[in-house]
Scaffold this motif. Sequence first.
Motif, PDB file in Angstrom:
ATOM      1  N   ASP A  28      19.346  12.038  -1.699  1.00  0.00           N
ATOM      2  CA  ASP A  28      18.040  11.424  -1.481  1.00  0.00           C
ATOM      3  C   ASP A  28      16.943  12.249  -2.141  1.00  0.00           C
ATOM      4  O   ASP A  28      17.037  13.469  -2.271  1.00  0.00           O
ATOM      5  CB  ASP A  28      17.745  11.311   0.025  1.00  0.00           C
ATOM      6  CG  ASP A  28      18.675  10.315   0.717  1.00  0.00           C
ATOM      7  OD1 ASP A  28      19.255   9.491  -0.012  1.00  0.00           O
ATOM      8  OD2 ASP A  28      18.809  10.377   1.952  1.00  0.00           O
ATOM      9  N   ALA A  29      15.897  11.534  -2.588  1.00  0.00           N
ATOM     10  CA  ALA A  29      14.739  12.208  -3.152  1.00  0.00           C
ATOM     11  C   ALA A  29      14.031  13.001  -2.062  1.00  0.00           C
ATOM     12  O   ALA A  29      14.139  12.702  -0.884  1.00  0.00           O
ATOM     13  CB  ALA A  29      13.794  11.170  -3.756  1.00  0.00           C
ATOM     14  N   LEU A  30      13.316  14.030  -2.511  1.00  0.00           N
ATOM     15  CA  LEU A  30      12.571  14.830  -1.547  1.00  0.00           C
ATOM     16  C   LEU A  30      11.513  13.971  -0.870  1.00  0.00           C
ATOM     17  O   LEU A  30      10.856  13.143  -1.512  1.00  0.00           O
ATOM     18  CB  LEU A  30      11.911  16.013  -2.268  1.00  0.00           C
ATOM     19  CG  LEU A  30      12.860  17.093  -2.806  1.00  0.00           C
ATOM     20  CD1 LEU A  30      12.060  18.117  -3.606  1.00  0.00           C
ATOM     21  CD2 LEU A  30      13.615  17.761  -1.675  1.00  0.00           C
ATOM     22  N   PRO A  31      11.307  14.151   0.442  1.00  0.00           N
ATOM     23  CA  PRO A  31      10.316  13.333   1.145  1.00  0.00           C
ATOM     24  C   PRO A  31       8.900  13.628   0.667  1.00  0.00           C
ATOM     25  O   PRO A  31       8.559  14.781   0.368  1.00  0.00           O
ATOM     26  CB  PRO A  31      10.497  13.751   2.607  1.00  0.00           C
ATOM     27  CG  PRO A  31      11.127  15.104   2.559  1.00  0.00           C
ATOM     28  CD  PRO A  31      12.002  15.076   1.340  1.00  0.00           C
ATOM     29  N   THR A  32       8.085  12.598   0.567  1.00  0.00           N
ATOM     30  CA  THR A  32       6.708  12.772   0.140  1.00  0.00           C
ATOM     31  C   THR A  32       5.870  13.303   1.302  1.00  0.00           C
ATOM     32  O   THR A  32       6.277  13.230   2.472  1.00  0.00           O
ATOM     33  CB  THR A  32       6.115  11.431  -0.326  1.00  0.00           C
ATOM     34  OG1 THR A  32       6.111  10.516   0.793  1.00  0.00           O
ATOM     35  CG2 THR A  32       6.947  10.829  -1.454  1.00  0.00           C
ATOM     36  N   LYS A  33       4.694  13.845   0.978  1.00  0.00           N
ATOM     37  CA  LYS A  33       3.798  14.344   2.016  1.00  0.00           C
ATOM     38  C   LYS A  33       3.393  13.217   2.961  1.00  0.00           C
ATOM     39  O   LYS A  33       3.233  13.435   4.168  1.00  0.00           O
ATOM     40  CB  LYS A  33       2.555  14.965   1.367  1.00  0.00           C
ATOM     41  CG  LYS A  33       2.828  16.282   0.642  1.00  0.00           C
ATOM     42  CD  LYS A  33       1.548  16.872   0.093  1.00  0.00           C
ATOM     43  CE  LYS A  33       1.807  18.210  -0.599  1.00  0.00           C
ATOM     44  NZ  LYS A  33       0.558  18.800  -1.149  1.00  0.00           N
ATOM     45  N   ARG A  34       3.227  12.019   2.395  1.00  0.00           N
ATOM     46  CA  ARG A  34       2.834  10.884   3.224  1.00  0.00           C
ATOM     47  C   ARG A  34       3.929  10.548   4.237  1.00  0.00           C
ATOM     48  O   ARG A  34       3.643  10.262   5.404  1.00  0.00           O
ATOM     49  CB  ARG A  34       2.554   9.672   2.330  1.00  0.00           C
ATOM     50  CG  ARG A  34       2.057   8.456   3.094  1.00  0.00           C
ATOM     51  CD  ARG A  34       1.660   7.340   2.142  1.00  0.00           C
ATOM     52  NE  ARG A  34       1.187   6.184   2.872  1.00  0.00           N
ATOM     53  CZ  ARG A  34       0.748   5.059   2.292  1.00  0.00           C
ATOM     54  NH1 ARG A  34       0.734   4.977   0.957  1.00  0.00           N
ATOM     55  NH2 ARG A  34       0.333   4.049   3.028  1.00  0.00           N
ATOM     56  N   LYS A  35       5.184  10.622   3.792  1.00  0.00           N
ATOM     57  CA  LYS A  35       6.305  10.322   4.690  1.00  0.00           C
ATOM     58  C   LYS A  35       6.414  11.387   5.778  1.00  0.00           C
ATOM     59  O   LYS A  35       6.647  11.080   6.953  1.00  0.00           O
ATOM     60  CB  LYS A  35       7.608  10.251   3.891  1.00  0.00           C
ATOM     61  CG  LYS A  35       8.825   9.892   4.746  1.00  0.00           C
ATOM     62  CD  LYS A  35      10.060   9.726   3.882  1.00  0.00           C
ATOM     63  CE  LYS A  35      11.259   9.279   4.709  1.00  0.00           C
ATOM     64  NZ  LYS A  35      12.459   9.079   3.878  1.00  0.00           N
ATOM     65  N   ILE A  73      12.687  17.127   6.422  1.00  0.00           N
ATOM     66  CA  ILE A  73      11.401  16.593   6.881  1.00  0.00           C
ATOM     67  C   ILE A  73      10.922  17.492   8.016  1.00  0.00           C
ATOM     68  O   ILE A  73      11.299  17.304   9.174  1.00  0.00           O
ATOM     69  CB  ILE A  73      11.516  15.129   7.368  1.00  0.00           C
ATOM     70  CG1 ILE A  73      12.053  14.247   6.255  1.00  0.00           C
ATOM     71  CG2 ILE A  73      10.165  14.613   7.865  1.00  0.00           C
ATOM     72  CD1 ILE A  73      12.233  12.801   6.648  1.00  0.00           C
TER      73      ILE A  73
END
Length: 366
Positions: free
Chosen positions: A2-9, A137
Amino acid sequence: MDALPTKRKILKVNLQFIGIQSAYWICFFCLAGFVVVQLQEKGFSNSQIGILIAVQAIASIFAQPVLSSFAEKNRNIPLKFWVVLQLGVSTIAVFSLYFLRHSMVAGLAIFIVLGISIYSSMSIINAIAMQLTNSGIPINYVMARCFGSLMFAISGIVIGRLVENLGLNIIIPAFIISSIVAIIIVATIYSPPIPKEIEPLDTPKKAYLGGFVQFFRTKKAFTGFCIASVFLFANHACLNTYIPNIVYSLGGGEADQGIVRSIAAVVELPIMIASAYFAIKFKPEKLLIFSSFFFAIKGLLTLFSANLGMLFLVQIIQMPAFGLYFPISVIYANKIAGDNERVRAQAYATVAGMGVGMVAGNLIGG
Protein backbone atom coordinates in the motif's frame (compact mmCIF):
# COMPACT_ATOMS: atom_id res chain seq x y z
CA MET A 1 2.32 -2.86 -1.00
CA ASP A 2 0.00 0.00 0.00
CA ALA A 3 1.01 3.59 -0.63
CA LEU A 4 2.07 5.63 2.34
CA PRO A 5 -0.92 7.27 4.05
CA THR A 6 -1.43 10.95 3.30
CA LYS A 7 -1.51 13.60 6.03
CA ARG A 8 -5.20 14.08 5.32
CA LYS A 9 -5.89 10.38 5.88
CA ILE A 10 -3.86 10.35 9.09
CA LEU A 11 -5.74 13.41 10.37
CA LYS A 12 -9.11 11.87 9.46
CA VAL A 13 -8.36 8.60 11.24
CA ASN A 14 -7.07 10.44 14.32
CA LEU A 15 -10.21 12.60 14.46
CA GLN A 16 -12.32 9.46 14.19
CA PHE A 17 -10.41 7.82 17.02
CA ILE A 18 -10.87 10.96 19.14
CA GLY A 19 -14.60 10.66 18.41
CA ILE A 20 -14.60 7.00 19.48
CA GLN A 21 -12.83 7.79 22.77
CA SER A 22 -15.12 10.74 23.47
CA ALA A 23 -18.34 8.84 22.86
CA TYR A 24 -17.08 5.75 24.71
CA TRP A 25 -16.19 7.68 27.87
CA ILE A 26 -19.56 9.42 27.90
CA CYS A 27 -21.11 5.94 27.83
CA PHE A 28 -18.73 4.84 30.56
CA PHE A 29 -19.69 7.82 32.73
CA CYS A 30 -23.39 7.08 32.35
CA LEU A 31 -22.78 3.59 33.74
CA ALA A 32 -20.00 4.17 36.26
CA GLY A 33 -21.30 7.54 37.39
CA PHE A 34 -24.89 6.69 38.24
CA VAL A 35 -25.44 2.94 38.10
CA VAL A 36 -25.07 2.65 41.89
CA VAL A 37 -27.69 5.37 42.46
CA GLN A 38 -30.03 3.76 39.91
CA LEU A 39 -29.77 0.37 41.57
CA GLN A 40 -30.26 1.88 45.03
CA GLU A 41 -33.42 3.59 43.77
CA LYS A 42 -34.69 0.20 42.58
CA GLY A 43 -34.23 -1.25 46.06
CA PHE A 44 -30.85 -3.00 45.76
CA SER A 45 -28.62 -2.96 48.85
CA ASN A 46 -24.94 -1.99 48.75
CA SER A 47 -23.90 -5.65 49.07
CA GLN A 48 -26.21 -6.64 46.19
CA ILE A 49 -24.86 -3.80 44.07
CA GLY A 50 -21.32 -4.93 44.85
CA ILE A 51 -22.20 -8.45 43.69
CA LEU A 52 -23.80 -7.19 40.45
CA ILE A 53 -20.82 -5.01 39.55
CA ALA A 54 -18.40 -7.78 40.54
CA VAL A 55 -20.25 -10.29 38.32
CA GLN A 56 -20.12 -7.76 35.50
CA ALA A 57 -16.36 -7.51 35.93
CA ILE A 58 -16.00 -11.31 36.10
CA ALA A 59 -17.92 -11.61 32.81
CA SER A 60 -15.50 -9.09 31.32
CA ILE A 61 -12.53 -11.05 32.68
CA PHE A 62 -13.56 -14.22 30.85
CA ALA A 63 -14.86 -12.48 27.72
CA GLN A 64 -11.82 -10.37 26.87
CA PRO A 65 -9.21 -13.14 26.43
CA VAL A 66 -11.71 -15.26 24.48
CA LEU A 67 -12.71 -12.38 22.19
CA SER A 68 -9.12 -11.20 21.68
CA SER A 69 -7.93 -14.74 20.88
CA PHE A 70 -10.81 -15.25 18.47
CA ALA A 71 -10.06 -11.89 16.83
CA GLU A 72 -6.40 -12.84 16.38
CA LYS A 73 -7.37 -16.19 14.86
CA ASN A 74 -9.92 -14.61 12.48
CA ARG A 75 -7.80 -11.76 11.16
CA ASN A 76 -9.99 -11.47 8.08
CA ILE A 77 -12.64 -9.90 10.34
CA PRO A 78 -11.69 -6.29 11.20
CA LEU A 79 -11.31 -5.47 14.88
CA LYS A 80 -13.89 -2.73 14.52
CA PHE A 81 -16.56 -5.37 13.82
CA TRP A 82 -16.20 -6.72 17.37
CA VAL A 83 -16.44 -3.23 18.88
CA VAL A 84 -19.58 -2.42 16.87
CA LEU A 85 -21.11 -5.72 17.99
CA GLN A 86 -20.22 -5.09 21.66
CA LEU A 87 -21.56 -1.54 21.64
CA GLY A 88 -24.78 -2.67 19.97
CA VAL A 89 -25.35 -5.40 22.53
CA SER A 90 -24.58 -3.03 25.42
CA THR A 91 -27.12 -0.53 24.08
CA ILE A 92 -29.83 -3.18 24.27
CA ALA A 93 -28.71 -4.18 27.78
CA VAL A 94 -28.79 -0.58 29.04
CA PHE A 95 -32.23 -0.02 27.50
CA SER A 96 -33.47 -3.06 29.45
CA LEU A 97 -32.54 -1.25 32.70
CA TYR A 98 -35.73 0.74 32.17
CA PHE A 99 -37.69 -2.40 33.00
CA LEU A 100 -35.47 -3.75 35.79
CA ARG A 101 -37.15 -4.19 39.14
CA HIS A 102 -35.66 -5.46 42.39
CA SER A 103 -34.71 -8.83 40.90
CA MET A 104 -31.19 -10.21 41.34
CA VAL A 105 -31.74 -12.75 38.55
CA ALA A 106 -32.67 -10.09 35.99
CA GLY A 107 -29.95 -7.80 37.34
CA LEU A 108 -27.30 -10.51 37.01
CA ALA A 109 -28.36 -11.22 33.42
CA ILE A 110 -28.10 -7.55 32.43
CA PHE A 111 -24.76 -6.99 34.15
CA ILE A 112 -23.24 -10.14 32.67
CA VAL A 113 -24.17 -8.84 29.21
CA LEU A 114 -22.67 -5.43 30.04
CA GLY A 115 -19.48 -7.13 31.19
CA ILE A 116 -19.21 -9.09 27.94
CA SER A 117 -20.04 -6.08 25.80
CA ILE A 118 -19.04 -2.51 26.66
CA TYR A 119 -16.67 -3.33 29.51
CA SER A 120 -14.83 -5.79 27.27
CA SER A 121 -14.62 -3.42 24.31
CA MET A 122 -11.98 -1.12 25.83
CA SER A 123 -9.10 -3.51 25.14
CA ILE A 124 -10.12 -3.97 21.50
CA ILE A 125 -10.50 -0.20 21.05
CA ASN A 126 -6.94 0.16 22.39
CA ALA A 127 -5.80 -2.63 20.07
CA ILE A 128 -7.32 -0.78 17.09
CA ALA A 129 -5.18 2.27 17.90
CA MET A 130 -2.02 0.17 18.23
CA GLN A 131 -2.85 -1.77 15.03
CA LEU A 132 -3.26 1.47 13.08
CA THR A 133 0.00 2.85 14.49
CA ASN A 134 1.89 -0.33 13.69
CA SER A 135 0.52 -0.23 10.11
CA GLY A 136 1.96 3.22 9.43
CA ILE A 137 -0.93 5.46 10.49
CA PRO A 138 0.31 7.00 13.76
CA ILE A 139 -2.54 7.41 16.22
CA ASN A 140 -2.10 10.08 18.85
CA TYR A 141 -3.55 7.81 21.52
CA VAL A 142 -2.74 10.20 24.33
CA MET A 143 -4.58 13.10 22.70
CA ALA A 144 -7.59 10.89 21.96
CA ARG A 145 -7.64 9.61 25.55
CA CYS A 146 -7.43 13.22 26.76
CA PHE A 147 -10.56 14.04 24.81
CA GLY A 148 -12.16 11.00 26.43
CA SER A 149 -11.30 12.36 29.88
CA LEU A 150 -12.53 15.81 28.87
CA MET A 151 -15.88 14.43 27.73
CA PHE A 152 -16.06 12.36 30.92
CA ALA A 153 -15.53 15.58 32.90
CA ILE A 154 -18.12 17.55 30.91
CA SER A 155 -20.56 14.66 31.27
CA GLY A 156 -20.06 14.74 35.04
CA ILE A 157 -21.20 18.36 35.24
CA VAL A 158 -23.91 18.30 32.56
CA ILE A 159 -25.45 14.93 33.35
CA GLY A 160 -25.18 15.57 37.09
CA ARG A 161 -27.30 18.71 36.68
CA LEU A 162 -29.74 16.96 34.36
CA VAL A 163 -30.23 14.15 36.87
CA GLU A 164 -31.02 16.67 39.61
CA ASN A 165 -33.54 18.46 37.38
CA LEU A 166 -35.04 15.61 35.32
CA GLY A 167 -34.31 12.49 37.36
CA LEU A 168 -32.22 9.37 36.85
CA ASN A 169 -34.14 8.25 33.76
CA ILE A 170 -32.08 10.73 31.70
CA ILE A 171 -29.05 8.43 32.07
CA ILE A 172 -30.36 5.70 29.76
CA PRO A 173 -31.12 7.90 26.71
CA ALA A 174 -27.79 9.70 27.23
CA PHE A 175 -26.01 6.34 27.06
CA ILE A 176 -27.96 5.17 24.01
CA ILE A 177 -27.27 8.36 22.02
CA SER A 178 -23.54 8.24 22.85
CA SER A 179 -23.35 4.55 22.00
CA ILE A 180 -24.99 5.06 18.61
CA VAL A 181 -22.51 7.86 17.82
CA ALA A 182 -19.62 5.56 18.80
CA ILE A 183 -21.01 2.72 16.64
CA ILE A 184 -21.22 4.99 13.58
CA ILE A 185 -17.65 6.26 13.99
CA VAL A 186 -16.18 2.81 14.68
CA ALA A 187 -17.99 1.33 11.67
CA THR A 188 -16.49 3.95 9.34
CA ILE A 189 -12.90 4.08 10.62
CA TYR A 190 -10.17 2.69 8.36
CA SER A 191 -9.13 -0.95 8.90
CA PRO A 192 -5.50 -1.62 7.93
CA PRO A 193 -4.63 -4.83 6.08
CA ILE A 194 -3.05 -7.55 8.22
CA PRO A 195 0.54 -8.39 7.20
CA LYS A 196 0.59 -11.92 5.76
CA GLU A 197 3.90 -12.72 7.41
CA ILE A 198 2.30 -12.61 10.87
CA GLU A 199 1.61 -16.18 11.86
CA PRO A 200 -1.96 -16.59 13.16
CA LEU A 201 -2.73 -18.51 16.32
CA ASP A 202 -3.78 -22.15 15.91
CA THR A 203 -7.17 -21.98 17.58
CA PRO A 204 -8.97 -19.67 20.02
CA LYS A 205 -9.03 -22.55 22.52
CA LYS A 206 -5.28 -23.01 22.30
CA ALA A 207 -4.73 -19.27 22.57
CA TYR A 208 -6.96 -19.03 25.61
CA LEU A 209 -5.55 -22.03 27.52
CA GLY A 210 -2.06 -22.99 26.40
CA GLY A 211 -1.39 -19.58 24.89
CA PHE A 212 -2.46 -17.86 28.13
CA VAL A 213 -0.01 -19.89 30.21
CA GLN A 214 2.79 -19.52 27.65
CA PHE A 215 2.24 -15.76 27.37
CA PHE A 216 2.70 -15.13 31.08
CA ARG A 217 5.44 -17.75 31.47
CA THR A 218 7.63 -15.98 28.93
CA LYS A 219 6.79 -12.44 30.07
CA LYS A 220 7.50 -12.31 33.79
CA ALA A 221 7.69 -8.51 33.91
CA PHE A 222 4.26 -8.28 32.29
CA THR A 223 2.96 -10.81 34.83
CA GLY A 224 4.20 -8.58 37.66
CA PHE A 225 2.57 -5.58 35.99
CA CYS A 226 -0.78 -7.41 35.81
CA ILE A 227 -0.61 -8.47 39.47
CA ALA A 228 0.16 -4.88 40.50
CA SER A 229 -2.76 -3.66 38.37
CA VAL A 230 -5.12 -5.96 40.27
CA PHE A 231 -4.27 -4.30 43.59
CA LEU A 232 -4.21 -0.76 42.20
CA PHE A 233 -7.58 -1.05 40.49
CA ALA A 234 -9.11 -2.74 43.54
CA ASN A 235 -8.23 0.46 45.36
CA HIS A 236 -9.60 2.51 42.46
CA ALA A 237 -12.88 0.55 42.39
CA CYS A 238 -13.51 0.97 46.12
CA LEU A 239 -13.33 4.73 45.65
CA ASN A 240 -14.87 5.11 42.19
CA THR A 241 -17.88 2.80 42.43
CA TYR A 242 -18.99 4.06 45.82
CA ILE A 243 -18.39 7.77 45.29
CA PRO A 244 -22.18 8.32 45.76
CA ASN A 245 -21.99 6.86 49.28
CA ILE A 246 -18.91 8.95 50.12
CA VAL A 247 -20.51 12.14 48.80
CA TYR A 248 -23.80 11.48 50.62
CA SER A 249 -21.92 10.84 53.88
CA LEU A 250 -20.37 14.30 53.54
CA GLY A 251 -23.71 15.97 52.89
CA GLY A 252 -23.56 16.20 49.08
CA GLY A 253 -25.96 15.19 46.30
CA GLU A 254 -26.04 14.00 42.67
CA ALA A 255 -24.51 17.23 41.32
CA ASP A 256 -21.63 16.94 43.78
CA GLN A 257 -20.98 13.39 42.56
CA GLY A 258 -20.69 14.74 39.04
CA ILE A 259 -18.31 17.48 40.23
CA VAL A 260 -16.05 14.95 42.00
CA ARG A 261 -15.80 12.80 38.88
CA SER A 262 -15.34 15.84 36.65
CA ILE A 263 -12.43 17.20 38.70
CA ALA A 264 -10.75 13.79 38.58
CA ALA A 265 -11.23 13.61 34.81
CA VAL A 266 -10.02 17.18 34.13
CA VAL A 267 -6.81 16.90 36.16
CA GLU A 268 -5.91 13.78 34.15
CA LEU A 269 -5.56 15.84 30.97
CA PRO A 270 -2.17 17.56 31.49
CA ILE A 271 -0.31 14.41 32.46
CA MET A 272 -2.02 12.36 29.74
CA ILE A 273 -0.84 14.90 27.19
CA ALA A 274 2.67 14.68 28.62
CA SER A 275 2.66 10.88 29.00
CA ALA A 276 3.88 10.28 25.43
CA TYR A 277 6.88 12.51 26.17
CA PHE A 278 7.48 10.74 29.49
CA ALA A 279 7.32 7.35 27.73
CA ILE A 280 10.21 8.48 25.50
CA LYS A 281 12.32 10.01 28.29
CA PHE A 282 11.71 7.25 30.86
CA LYS A 283 11.07 3.53 30.75
CA PRO A 284 7.33 2.72 30.94
CA GLU A 285 8.09 0.29 33.78
CA LYS A 286 9.50 3.10 35.96
CA LEU A 287 6.57 5.38 35.19
CA LEU A 288 4.12 2.65 36.20
CA ILE A 289 5.93 2.15 39.53
CA PHE A 290 5.96 5.91 40.15
CA SER A 291 2.24 6.16 39.40
CA SER A 292 1.39 3.25 41.69
CA PHE A 293 2.30 5.15 44.86
CA PHE A 294 -0.33 7.79 44.17
CA PHE A 295 -3.16 5.26 44.03
CA ALA A 296 -2.43 4.48 47.69
CA ILE A 297 -2.07 8.15 48.62
CA LYS A 298 -5.40 9.03 47.05
CA GLY A 299 -7.13 6.17 48.88
CA LEU A 300 -5.78 7.27 52.27
CA LEU A 301 -6.65 10.95 51.76
CA THR A 302 -10.16 10.04 50.60
CA LEU A 303 -10.61 7.99 53.76
CA PHE A 304 -9.71 11.01 55.90
CA SER A 305 -11.74 13.59 53.93
CA ALA A 306 -13.79 15.51 56.48
CA ASN A 307 -15.89 17.54 54.03
CA LEU A 308 -16.74 17.96 50.36
CA GLY A 309 -14.07 20.62 49.87
CA MET A 310 -11.34 18.23 50.96
CA LEU A 311 -12.82 15.46 48.80
CA PHE A 312 -12.71 17.80 45.79
CA LEU A 313 -9.03 18.62 46.50
CA VAL A 314 -8.09 14.95 46.83
CA GLN A 315 -9.19 14.38 43.23
CA ILE A 316 -6.08 16.28 42.07
CA ILE A 317 -4.07 13.16 42.92
CA GLN A 318 -5.90 11.45 40.05
CA MET A 319 -3.30 13.17 37.83
CA PRO A 320 -0.22 11.09 38.75
CA ALA A 321 -2.35 8.05 39.65
CA PHE A 322 -4.89 6.89 37.06
CA GLY A 323 -4.05 9.79 34.73
CA LEU A 324 -0.51 8.53 34.20
CA TYR A 325 -1.02 4.82 34.74
CA PHE A 326 -3.73 4.25 32.13
CA PRO A 327 -2.00 5.60 28.97
CA ILE A 328 1.41 4.24 29.97
CA SER A 329 -0.08 0.78 30.57
CA VAL A 330 -1.43 0.75 26.99
CA ILE A 331 2.00 1.75 25.64
CA TYR A 332 3.71 -0.86 27.83
CA ALA A 333 1.38 -3.67 26.73
CA ASN A 334 1.99 -2.84 23.06
CA LYS A 335 5.76 -2.65 23.60
CA ILE A 336 6.13 -5.98 25.38
CA ALA A 337 3.99 -8.08 23.00
CA GLY A 338 4.86 -9.64 19.66
CA ASP A 339 2.98 -8.89 16.44
CA ASN A 340 0.54 -11.77 16.91
CA GLU A 341 0.07 -11.07 20.63
CA ARG A 342 -0.82 -7.38 20.81
CA VAL A 343 -4.60 -7.75 20.92
CA ARG A 344 -4.28 -10.31 23.72
CA ALA A 345 -1.75 -8.16 25.58
CA GLN A 346 -4.23 -5.26 25.66
CA ALA A 347 -6.94 -7.68 26.78
CA TYR A 348 -4.84 -9.19 29.57
CA ALA A 349 -3.79 -5.75 30.82
CA THR A 350 -7.41 -4.58 30.88
CA VAL A 351 -8.60 -7.82 32.49
CA ALA A 352 -6.05 -7.50 35.30
CA GLY A 353 -6.99 -3.93 36.22
CA MET A 354 -10.51 -3.24 35.02
CA GLY A 355 -11.51 -6.89 35.51
CA VAL A 356 -9.96 -8.74 38.44
CA GLY A 357 -9.04 -5.56 40.29
CA MET A 358 -12.51 -4.09 39.90
CA VAL A 359 -14.11 -7.35 41.08
CA ALA A 360 -12.03 -7.34 44.25
CA GLY A 361 -12.62 -3.65 44.89
CA ASN A 362 -16.38 -3.81 44.34
CA LEU A 363 -16.80 -6.86 46.58
CA ILE A 364 -14.72 -5.29 49.35
CA GLY A 365 -16.43 -1.90 48.94
CA GLY A 366 -19.90 -3.44 48.87
